[in-house]
Scaffold this motif. Structure first.
Motif, PDB file in Angstrom:
ATOM      1  N   ALA A  78       3.298   8.379   2.657  1.00  0.00           N
ATOM      2  CA  ALA A  78       3.557   9.814   2.501  1.00  0.00           C
ATOM      3  C   ALA A  78       3.229  10.206   1.069  1.00  0.00           C
ATOM      4  O   ALA A  78       3.314   9.382   0.157  1.00  0.00           O
ATOM      5  CB  ALA A  78       5.013  10.131   2.817  1.00  0.00           C
ATOM      6  N   PRO A  79       2.872  11.472   0.840  1.00  0.00           N
ATOM      7  CA  PRO A  79       2.491  11.903  -0.505  1.00  0.00           C
ATOM      8  C   PRO A  79       3.677  12.199  -1.423  1.00  0.00           C
ATOM      9  O   PRO A  79       3.486  12.446  -2.611  1.00  0.00           O
ATOM     10  CB  PRO A  79       1.684  13.176  -0.253  1.00  0.00           C
ATOM     11  CG  PRO A  79       2.230  13.709   1.019  1.00  0.00           C
ATOM     12  CD  PRO A  79       2.619  12.505   1.838  1.00  0.00           C
ATOM     13  N   HIS A  80       4.892  12.147  -0.918  1.00  0.00           N
ATOM     14  CA  HIS A  80       6.069  12.495  -1.715  1.00  0.00           C
ATOM     15  C   HIS A  80       6.657  11.258  -2.394  1.00  0.00           C
ATOM     16  O   HIS A  80       6.830  10.218  -1.767  1.00  0.00           O
ATOM     17  CB  HIS A  80       7.131  13.149  -0.838  1.00  0.00           C
ATOM     18  CG  HIS A  80       6.579  14.233   0.023  1.00  0.00           C
ATOM     19  ND1 HIS A  80       6.118  15.429  -0.495  1.00  0.00           N
ATOM     20  CD2 HIS A  80       6.384  14.292   1.359  1.00  0.00           C
ATOM     21  CE1 HIS A  80       5.667  16.175   0.494  1.00  0.00           C
ATOM     22  NE2 HIS A  80       5.813  15.508   1.627  1.00  0.00           N
ATOM     23  N   ASP A  83      -4.868   1.938  -0.369  1.00  0.00           N
ATOM     24  CA  ASP A  83      -5.020   1.466  -1.744  1.00  0.00           C
ATOM     25  C   ASP A  83      -6.257   2.059  -2.407  1.00  0.00           C
ATOM     26  O   ASP A  83      -6.264   2.321  -3.604  1.00  0.00           O
ATOM     27  CB  ASP A  83      -5.076  -0.064  -1.775  1.00  0.00           C
ATOM     28  CG  ASP A  83      -3.793  -0.683  -1.258  1.00  0.00           C
ATOM     29  OD1 ASP A  83      -2.727  -0.079  -1.446  1.00  0.00           O
ATOM     30  OD2 ASP A  83      -3.854  -1.753  -0.642  1.00  0.00           O
ATOM     31  N   LEU A  84      -7.294   2.291  -1.613  1.00  0.00           N
ATOM     32  CA  LEU A  84      -8.483   2.958  -2.138  1.00  0.00           C
ATOM     33  C   LEU A  84      -8.127   4.371  -2.600  1.00  0.00           C
ATOM     34  O   LEU A  84      -8.567   4.819  -3.669  1.00  0.00           O
ATOM     35  CB  LEU A  84      -9.580   3.010  -1.071  1.00  0.00           C
ATOM     36  CG  LEU A  84     -10.866   3.740  -1.450  1.00  0.00           C
ATOM     37  CD1 LEU A  84     -11.541   3.068  -2.636  1.00  0.00           C
ATOM     38  CD2 LEU A  84     -11.798   3.806  -0.261  1.00  0.00           C
ATOM     39  N   LEU A  85      -7.296   5.057  -1.822  1.00  0.00           N
ATOM     40  CA  LEU A  85      -6.864   6.399  -2.208  1.00  0.00           C
ATOM     41  C   LEU A  85      -6.049   6.376  -3.502  1.00  0.00           C
ATOM     42  O   LEU A  85      -6.201   7.248  -4.356  1.00  0.00           O
ATOM     43  CB  LEU A  85      -6.044   7.026  -1.083  1.00  0.00           C
ATOM     44  CG  LEU A  85      -6.820   7.326   0.199  1.00  0.00           C
ATOM     45  CD1 LEU A  85      -5.870   7.773   1.296  1.00  0.00           C
ATOM     46  CD2 LEU A  85      -7.897   8.360  -0.054  1.00  0.00           C
ATOM     47  N   VAL A  86      -5.207   5.361  -3.640  1.00  0.00           N
ATOM     48  CA  VAL A  86      -4.428   5.219  -4.878  1.00  0.00           C
ATOM     49  C   VAL A  86      -5.370   5.004  -6.053  1.00  0.00           C
ATOM     50  O   VAL A  86      -5.197   5.601  -7.122  1.00  0.00           O
ATOM     51  CB  VAL A  86      -3.406   4.069  -4.764  1.00  0.00           C
ATOM     52  CG1 VAL A  86      -2.782   3.749  -6.125  1.00  0.00           C
ATOM     53  CG2 VAL A  86      -2.327   4.410  -3.749  1.00  0.00           C
ATOM     54  N   HIS A  87      -6.390   4.176  -5.878  1.00  0.00           N
ATOM     55  CA  HIS A  87      -7.381   3.955  -6.941  1.00  0.00           C
ATOM     56  C   HIS A  87      -8.059   5.267  -7.336  1.00  0.00           C
ATOM     57  O   HIS A  87      -8.229   5.546  -8.518  1.00  0.00           O
ATOM     58  CB  HIS A  87      -8.444   2.949  -6.483  1.00  0.00           C
ATOM     59  CG  HIS A  87      -8.081   1.534  -6.751  1.00  0.00           C
ATOM     60  ND1 HIS A  87      -8.385   0.909  -7.932  1.00  0.00           N
ATOM     61  CD2 HIS A  87      -7.440   0.624  -5.995  1.00  0.00           C
ATOM     62  CE1 HIS A  87      -7.949  -0.336  -7.898  1.00  0.00           C
ATOM     63  NE2 HIS A  87      -7.372  -0.532  -6.727  1.00  0.00           N
ATOM     64  N   TRP A  94      -2.791  15.241   2.889  1.00  0.00           N
ATOM     65  CA  TRP A  94      -2.083  14.008   2.552  1.00  0.00           C
ATOM     66  C   TRP A  94      -1.035  13.620   3.596  1.00  0.00           C
ATOM     67  O   TRP A  94      -0.830  12.432   3.857  1.00  0.00           O
ATOM     68  CB  TRP A  94      -1.448  14.130   1.169  1.00  0.00           C
ATOM     69  CG  TRP A  94      -2.488  14.131   0.083  1.00  0.00           C
ATOM     70  CD1 TRP A  94      -2.927  15.199  -0.624  1.00  0.00           C
ATOM     71  CD2 TRP A  94      -3.241  13.010  -0.378  1.00  0.00           C
ATOM     72  NE1 TRP A  94      -3.898  14.822  -1.506  1.00  0.00           N
ATOM     73  CE2 TRP A  94      -4.117  13.491  -1.377  1.00  0.00           C
ATOM     74  CE3 TRP A  94      -3.265  11.666  -0.049  1.00  0.00           C
ATOM     75  CZ2 TRP A  94      -5.005  12.654  -2.041  1.00  0.00           C
ATOM     76  CZ3 TRP A  94      -4.153  10.834  -0.715  1.00  0.00           C
ATOM     77  CH2 TRP A  94      -5.007  11.328  -1.701  1.00  0.00           C
ATOM     78  N   GLU A  95      -0.367  14.586   4.196  1.00  0.00           N
ATOM     79  CA  GLU A  95       0.627  14.284   5.243  1.00  0.00           C
ATOM     80  C   GLU A  95      -0.047  13.622   6.442  1.00  0.00           C
ATOM     81  O   GLU A  95       0.407  12.593   6.933  1.00  0.00           O
ATOM     82  CB  GLU A  95       1.354  15.565   5.696  1.00  0.00           C
ATOM     83  CG  GLU A  95       2.235  16.193   4.654  1.00  0.00           C
ATOM     84  CD  GLU A  95       3.545  15.423   4.438  1.00  0.00           C
ATOM     85  OE1 GLU A  95       3.932  14.605   5.292  1.00  0.00           O
ATOM     86  OE2 GLU A  95       4.165  15.659   3.388  1.00  0.00           O
ATOM     87  N   ALA A  96      -1.140  14.247   6.896  1.00  0.00           N
ATOM     88  CA  ALA A  96      -1.865  13.708   8.053  1.00  0.00           C
ATOM     89  C   ALA A  96      -2.457  12.340   7.726  1.00  0.00           C
ATOM     90  O   ALA A  96      -2.431  11.411   8.553  1.00  0.00           O
ATOM     91  CB  ALA A  96      -2.960  14.674   8.488  1.00  0.00           C
ATOM     92  N   LEU A  97      -2.982  12.208   6.517  1.00  0.00           N
ATOM     93  CA  LEU A  97      -3.558  10.934   6.099  1.00  0.00           C
ATOM     94  C   LEU A  97      -2.483   9.840   6.052  1.00  0.00           C
ATOM     95  O   LEU A  97      -2.730   8.705   6.456  1.00  0.00           O
ATOM     96  CB  LEU A  97      -4.229  11.088   4.735  1.00  0.00           C
ATOM     97  CG  LEU A  97      -5.093   9.928   4.288  1.00  0.00           C
ATOM     98  CD1 LEU A  97      -6.201   9.647   5.292  1.00  0.00           C
ATOM     99  CD2 LEU A  97      -5.687  10.230   2.926  1.00  0.00           C
ATOM    100  N   GLY A  98      -1.299  10.179   5.575  1.00  0.00           N
ATOM    101  CA  GLY A  98      -0.195   9.217   5.545  1.00  0.00           C
ATOM    102  C   GLY A  98       0.180   8.745   6.940  1.00  0.00           C
ATOM    103  O   GLY A  98       0.369   7.547   7.173  1.00  0.00           O
ATOM    104  N   CYS A 116      -2.682   6.474   8.246  1.00  0.00           N
ATOM    105  CA  CYS A 116      -2.680   5.151   7.616  1.00  0.00           C
ATOM    106  C   CYS A 116      -1.506   4.309   8.109  1.00  0.00           C
ATOM    107  O   CYS A 116      -1.647   3.096   8.332  1.00  0.00           O
ATOM    108  CB  CYS A 116      -2.645   5.286   6.089  1.00  0.00           C
ATOM    109  SG  CYS A 116      -4.194   5.874   5.385  1.00  0.00           S
ATOM    110  N   SER A 117      -0.343   4.917   8.303  1.00  0.00           N
ATOM    111  CA  SER A 117       0.824   4.191   8.812  1.00  0.00           C
ATOM    112  C   SER A 117       0.554   3.672  10.218  1.00  0.00           C
ATOM    113  O   SER A 117       0.830   2.508  10.527  1.00  0.00           O
ATOM    114  CB  SER A 117       2.060   5.095   8.818  1.00  0.00           C
ATOM    115  OG  SER A 117       2.414   5.465   7.508  1.00  0.00           O
ATOM    116  N   GLU A 118       0.007   4.528  11.090  1.00  0.00           N
ATOM    117  CA  GLU A 118      -0.299   4.126  12.464  1.00  0.00           C
ATOM    118  C   GLU A 118      -1.359   3.033  12.501  1.00  0.00           C
ATOM    119  O   GLU A 118      -1.255   2.072  13.271  1.00  0.00           O
ATOM    120  CB  GLU A 118      -0.759   5.337  13.268  1.00  0.00           C
ATOM    121  CG  GLU A 118       0.333   6.349  13.528  1.00  0.00           C
ATOM    122  CD  GLU A 118      -0.209   7.676  14.045  1.00  0.00           C
ATOM    123  OE1 GLU A 118      -1.430   7.769  14.333  1.00  0.00           O
ATOM    124  OE2 GLU A 118       0.593   8.623  14.154  1.00  0.00           O
TER     125      GLU A 118
END
Length: 191
Positions: free
Chosen positions: A28-30, A54-58, A75-79, A82-84
């Protein structure tokens, strides 16, 4: 807590139960910190080669280092995505591992093993074999001519007539009687 129980003979089982009791991470982005590590600011960060999060964090860190803000997708949808995806990958990995264990153990049908009860359910006992670290099921119908009550709070099966108990972490000798590679299951009986 783990340091306090490290010398117990059932340490591996307790450690596994502890890990299973923890809530799974959700991307999640929060910033909600990290309860277990007691960090107020935390980002899940391992290797950019292995995982898209991790690529997004980079990318976000690179933008910050360049005094910019990384503008990515929703970011919500992406989270959620990625979790799924991570859950599906974990499930697939577990499935392959269980298939390989069954494939290996099919040559050991008929052998007797020592093990530890690592799961107690209303339908039987899951036993992890000492030397192979594989799990099999002793179905409740194989526990003898008794009616067994399941006590979920105490993780035990209790025989009404014989008073025999099978509890989590008990040691048991079992015989491997059947391996179903396709179903990824091993059937055991008390030896």
């Amino acid at each position: 807590m783990l340091e306090k129980i490290r010398t117990r003979p059932d340490f591996n089982l307790l450690q596994t139960i502890l890990l299973r009791s923890l809530k799974r991470a959700v991307y999640a982005p929060h910033n909600v910190g990290h309860f277990g590590l007691a960090f107020e600011a935390y980002v899940h960060f391992t290797s950019p080669i292995r995982r898209y999060p991790d690529l997004l964090v980079h990318r976000a860190l690179k933008a910050l280092l360049n005094n910019r803000k990384y503008e990515g997708p929703d970011w919500e949808a992406l989270g959620r995505h990625c979790s799924e995806t991570e859950r599906r990958a974990d499930d697939a990995s577990r499935d392959v591992e269980n298939w390989l264990k069954c494939y290996y153990m099919r040559d050991h049908v008929g052998e007797v093993f020592s093990g530890t009860i690592t799961g107690v359910t209303a339908f039987g006992l899951f036993v992890t074999l000492d030397d192979y670290f594989v799990d099999g099921l002793v179905h409740i119908s194989e526990l003898g001519r008794d009616y067994f009550q399941f006590d979920g709070a105490r993780h035990l099966l209790y025989g009404e007539r014989t008073k025999k108990r099978f509890r989590l972490a008990d040691r048991i000798k079992v015989k491997l009687v059947r391996v179903d590679v396709d179903q990824r299951k091993m059937d055991l009986v008390p030896a």
